[in-house]
Design a protein around this motif. Structure first.
Motif, PDB file in Angstrom:
ATOM      1  N   ALA A  16      43.012  40.312  39.918  1.00 64.33           N
ATOM      2  CA  ALA A  16      42.949  39.262  39.829  1.00 64.33           C
ATOM      3  C   ALA A  16      41.999  39.001  38.416  1.00 64.33           C
ATOM      4  CB  ALA A  16      42.661  37.752  40.335  1.00 64.33           C
ATOM      5  N   ASN A  17      40.604  39.575  38.038  1.00 67.02           N
ATOM      6  CA  ASN A  17      39.878  40.227  37.604  1.00 67.02           C
ATOM      7  C   ASN A  17      39.011  38.820  37.505  1.00 67.02           C
ATOM      8  OD1 ASN A  17      39.486  42.082  36.296  1.00 67.02           O
ATOM      9  ND2 ASN A  17      41.904  42.406  35.509  1.00 67.02           N
ATOM     10  N   GLU A  18      39.143  37.967  38.798  1.00 66.66           N
ATOM     11  CA  GLU A  18      38.587  36.577  39.198  1.00 66.66           C
ATOM     12  C   GLU A  18      39.135  36.268  40.557  1.00 66.66           C
ATOM     13  OE1 GLU A  18      40.319  31.986  39.550  1.00 66.66           O
ATOM     14  OE2 GLU A  18      41.150  33.382  37.485  1.00 66.66           O
ATOM     15  N   PRO A  19      37.059  36.160  41.070  1.00 69.40           N
ATOM     16  CA  PRO A  19      37.542  35.452  42.605  1.00 69.40           C
ATOM     17  C   PRO A  19      38.511  34.114  42.783  1.00 69.40           C
ATOM     18  CG  PRO A  19      35.135  35.701  41.471  1.00 69.40           C
ATOM     19  CD  PRO A  19      36.207  35.906  40.149  1.00 69.40           C
ATOM     20  N   LEU A  20      37.832  34.374  43.639  1.00 75.48           N
ATOM     21  CA  LEU A  20      38.654  32.918  44.928  1.00 75.48           C
ATOM     22  C   LEU A  20      37.838  31.704  43.649  1.00 75.48           C
ATOM     23  CD1 LEU A  20      39.986  33.918  47.707  1.00 75.48           C
ATOM     24  CD2 LEU A  20      41.609  33.943  45.564  1.00 75.48           C
ATOM     25  N   GLY A  21      38.289  30.457  43.444  1.00 74.74           N
ATOM     26  CA  GLY A  21      37.967  29.678  43.689  1.00 74.74           C
ATOM     27  C   GLY A  21      37.118  28.977  42.528  1.00 74.74           C
ATOM     28  N   VAL A  22      36.804  30.309  41.551  1.00 73.44           N
ATOM     29  CA  VAL A  22      35.873  29.726  40.280  1.00 73.44           C
ATOM     30  C   VAL A  22      36.159  29.061  39.545  1.00 73.44           C
ATOM     31  CG1 VAL A  22      35.161  31.432  38.297  1.00 73.44           C
ATOM     32  CG2 VAL A  22      34.851  31.957  40.637  1.00 73.44           C
ATOM     33  N   THR A  23      37.840  28.677  39.202  1.00 75.16           N
ATOM     34  CA  THR A  23      38.335  28.142  37.566  1.00 75.16           C
ATOM     35  C   THR A  23      38.972  27.284  38.664  1.00 75.16           C
ATOM     36  OG1 THR A  23      39.967  29.748  37.209  1.00 75.16           O
ATOM     37  CG2 THR A  23      38.228  29.587  36.503  1.00 75.16           C
ATOM     38  N   LYS A  24      39.613  26.258  38.184  1.00 82.98           N
ATOM     39  CA  LYS A  24      41.067  25.561  39.086  1.00 82.98           C
ATOM     40  C   LYS A  24      42.420  25.403  38.015  1.00 82.98           C
ATOM     41  CE  LYS A  24      38.503  21.279  40.559  1.00 82.98           C
ATOM     42  NZ  LYS A  24      38.628  21.328  41.965  1.00 82.98           N
ATOM     43  N   ASN A  25      42.509  26.396  36.880  1.00 84.81           N
ATOM     44  CA  ASN A  25      43.901  26.594  36.270  1.00 84.81           C
ATOM     45  C   ASN A  25      43.527  28.287  36.897  1.00 84.81           C
ATOM     46  OD1 ASN A  25      41.723  28.019  34.635  1.00 84.81           O
ATOM     47  ND2 ASN A  25      42.427  26.713  33.072  1.00 84.81           N
ATOM     48  N   GLY A  26      43.409  29.058  37.504  1.00 83.34           N
ATOM     49  CA  GLY A  26      43.628  30.318  37.339  1.00 83.34           C
ATOM     50  C   GLY A  26      43.749  30.664  39.214  1.00 83.34           C
ATOM     51  N   LEU A  27      43.310  31.078  39.959  1.00 84.11           N
ATOM     52  CA  LEU A  27      44.089  31.247  41.330  1.00 84.11           C
ATOM     53  C   LEU A  27      44.496  30.176  41.857  1.00 84.11           C
ATOM     54  CD1 LEU A  27      42.560  34.758  42.020  1.00 84.11           C
ATOM     55  CD2 LEU A  27      44.699  34.115  41.586  1.00 84.11           C
ATOM     56  N   HIS A  28      43.299  29.246  41.744  1.00 82.02           N
ATOM     57  CA  HIS A  28      43.528  28.561  43.243  1.00 82.02           C
ATOM     58  C   HIS A  28      44.478  27.154  42.628  1.00 82.02           C
ATOM     59  CE1 HIS A  28      42.003  24.686  44.332  1.00 82.02           C
ATOM     60  NE2 HIS A  28      42.616  24.288  43.576  1.00 82.02           N
ATOM     61  N   GLN A  29      45.079  27.343  40.822  1.00 88.84           N
ATOM     62  CA  GLN A  29      45.859  27.154  41.173  1.00 88.84           C
ATOM     63  C   GLN A  29      47.643  27.669  41.041  1.00 88.84           C
ATOM     64  OE1 GLN A  29      46.553  25.570  36.154  1.00 88.84           O
ATOM     65  NE2 GLN A  29      49.074  26.238  36.825  1.00 88.84           N
ATOM     66  N   GLN A  83      33.452  34.542  55.057  1.00 84.49           N
ATOM     67  CA  GLN A  83      32.729  33.731  53.652  1.00 84.49           C
ATOM     68  C   GLN A  83      32.116  35.364  53.143  1.00 84.49           C
ATOM     69  OE1 GLN A  83      32.951  30.974  51.892  1.00 84.49           O
ATOM     70  NE2 GLN A  83      34.242  30.913  53.348  1.00 84.49           N
ATOM     71  N   LYS A  84      31.974  36.063  54.275  1.00 85.82           N
ATOM     72  CA  LYS A  84      31.463  37.667  53.663  1.00 85.82           C
ATOM     73  C   LYS A  84      31.930  38.722  53.238  1.00 85.82           C
ATOM     74  CE  LYS A  84      27.216  37.019  56.461  1.00 85.82           C
ATOM     75  NZ  LYS A  84      26.126  37.393  57.395  1.00 85.82           N
ATOM     76  N   ILE A  85      33.343  38.029  52.079  1.00 85.68           N
ATOM     77  CA  ILE A  85      34.384  39.030  51.820  1.00 85.68           C
ATOM     78  C   ILE A  85      33.088  40.013  50.276  1.00 85.68           C
ATOM     79  CG2 ILE A  85      35.996  39.897  50.031  1.00 85.68           C
ATOM     80  CD1 ILE A  85      36.943  37.266  51.685  1.00 85.68           C
ATOM     81  N   PRO A  86      33.331  41.661  50.795  1.00 86.30           N
ATOM     82  CA  PRO A  86      33.121  42.392  49.687  1.00 86.30           C
ATOM     83  C   PRO A  86      33.511  42.329  48.470  1.00 86.30           C
ATOM     84  CG  PRO A  86      34.127  44.161  51.632  1.00 86.30           C
ATOM     85  CD  PRO A  86      33.963  42.148  51.575  1.00 86.30           C
ATOM     86  N   ALA A  87      32.244  43.381  47.746  1.00 86.00           N
ATOM     87  CA  ALA A  87      33.122  43.231  46.040  1.00 86.00           C
ATOM     88  C   ALA A  87      34.201  44.422  46.266  1.00 86.00           C
ATOM     89  CB  ALA A  87      31.992  43.558  45.254  1.00 86.00           C
ATOM     90  N   THR A  88      35.435  43.902  46.017  1.00 85.00           N
ATOM     91  CA  THR A  88      36.033  44.966  45.359  1.00 85.00           C
ATOM     92  C   THR A  88      36.109  46.303  43.840  1.00 85.00           C
ATOM     93  OG1 THR A  88      37.804  42.901  43.848  1.00 85.00           O
ATOM     94  CG2 THR A  88      37.799  43.584  47.067  1.00 85.00           C
ATOM     95  N   TYR A  89      35.320  45.616  43.175  1.00 82.92           N
ATOM     96  CA  TYR A  89      35.240  46.021  41.487  1.00 82.92           C
ATOM     97  C   TYR A  89      33.778  47.244  41.655  1.00 82.92           C
ATOM     98  CZ  TYR A  89      34.784  47.089  36.774  1.00 82.92           C
ATOM     99  OH  TYR A  89      34.460  47.701  35.723  1.00 82.92           O
ATOM    100  N   GLY A  99      42.199  44.959  55.796  1.00 86.74           N
ATOM    101  CA  GLY A  99      40.774  45.878  55.283  1.00 86.74           C
ATOM    102  C   GLY A  99      40.473  46.192  53.664  1.00 86.74           C
ATOM    103  N   MET A 100      39.874  46.835  53.456  1.00 87.27           N
ATOM    104  CA  MET A 100      39.104  47.385  52.697  1.00 87.27           C
ATOM    105  C   MET A 100      39.354  48.551  52.852  1.00 87.27           C
ATOM    106  SD  MET A 100      37.267  44.830  50.057  1.00 87.27           S
ATOM    107  CE  MET A 100      37.526  42.934  50.725  1.00 87.27           C
ATOM    108  N   ASP A 101      39.685  50.613  52.167  1.00 86.54           N
ATOM    109  CA  ASP A 101      38.936  51.443  52.023  1.00 86.54           C
ATOM    110  C   ASP A 101      37.699  51.507  51.068  1.00 86.54           C
ATOM    111  OD1 ASP A 101      40.951  52.201  53.907  1.00 86.54           O
ATOM    112  OD2 ASP A 101      42.445  53.077  52.101  1.00 86.54           O
ATOM    113  N   LYS A 102      37.295  52.187  51.495  1.00 87.71           N
ATOM    114  CA  LYS A 102      36.061  52.877  50.308  1.00 87.71           C
ATOM    115  C   LYS A 102      36.649  53.129  49.303  1.00 87.71           C
ATOM    116  CE  LYS A 102      33.277  54.054  54.224  1.00 87.71           C
ATOM    117  NZ  LYS A 102      32.288  54.786  55.339  1.00 87.71           N
TER     118      LYS A 102
END
Length: 160
Positions: A83-96, A113-119, A143-146
């Motif tokens: 998404a190139n966007e974290p959750l909850g940053v904008t109201k018209n993006g992923l939140h919408q 709340q401790k979700i690691p970076a994915t990029y 989960g997430m792979d390394k």
């Protein structure tokens, strides 16, 4: 426009639509290389008659409509998304998108709340797996792979 691909699977009493998607990171034409996905989408939208194309905003609108159409056909949804966007940053993006489709983050219950970076170049989770409630209730592991495990990428592979 090459923004997402999908496959629908139907069982005896369940239909699941798996979607993989990419939302461009650029938000304006100025300074954007002509070979980027943003410019390709912007150009296609201009050719289709849009005077001021906004590929990032249009993606949210279009994929929301696509998901809602399939939800009307009783599909459960799994959306894997850069998404190139974290959750909850904008109201018209992923939140919408999440508000209008009822999808939620499949990793939230695992990482809290401790979700690691994915990029690898960033500090936030910009890749997501969003899923409908029935799918969420069926998840036993997430989960997430390394980085670079199995595939060379600057993004972590997410799984449920």
């Amino acid at each position: 426009m090459g923004r997402w691909s999908y496959i629908g699977i139907e069982g005896q009493d369940t239909k699941v639509l798996f979607i993989t998607a990419y939302r461009v990171c650029a938000q304006q034409v100025t300074g954007t290389n002509s070979t980027t996905a943003f410019m390709q989408q912007w150009t296609m939208m201009r050719h289709a008659g849009e005077k001021n194309p906004k590929p990032r905003e249009r993606f949210i609108k279009d994929i929301t409509e696509f998901i809602q159409e399939h939800q009307k056909e009783k599909f459960e949804i799994v959306l894997g998304l850069d998404a190139n966007e974290p959750l909850g940053v904008t109201k018209n993006g992923l939140h919408q998108l999440m508000q209008q489709t009822g999808l939620s983050d499949a990793h939230a219950s695992v990482y809290g709340q401790k979700i690691p970076a994915t990029y690898s170049q960033g500090r936030e989770k910009i890749d997501h797996i969003l899923a409908s409630k029935r799918i969420q209730e069926s998840i036993t592991r997430a989960g997430m792979d390394k980085y670079h495990k199995g595939i060379q990428s600057d993004h972590q592979a997410l799984y449920i």
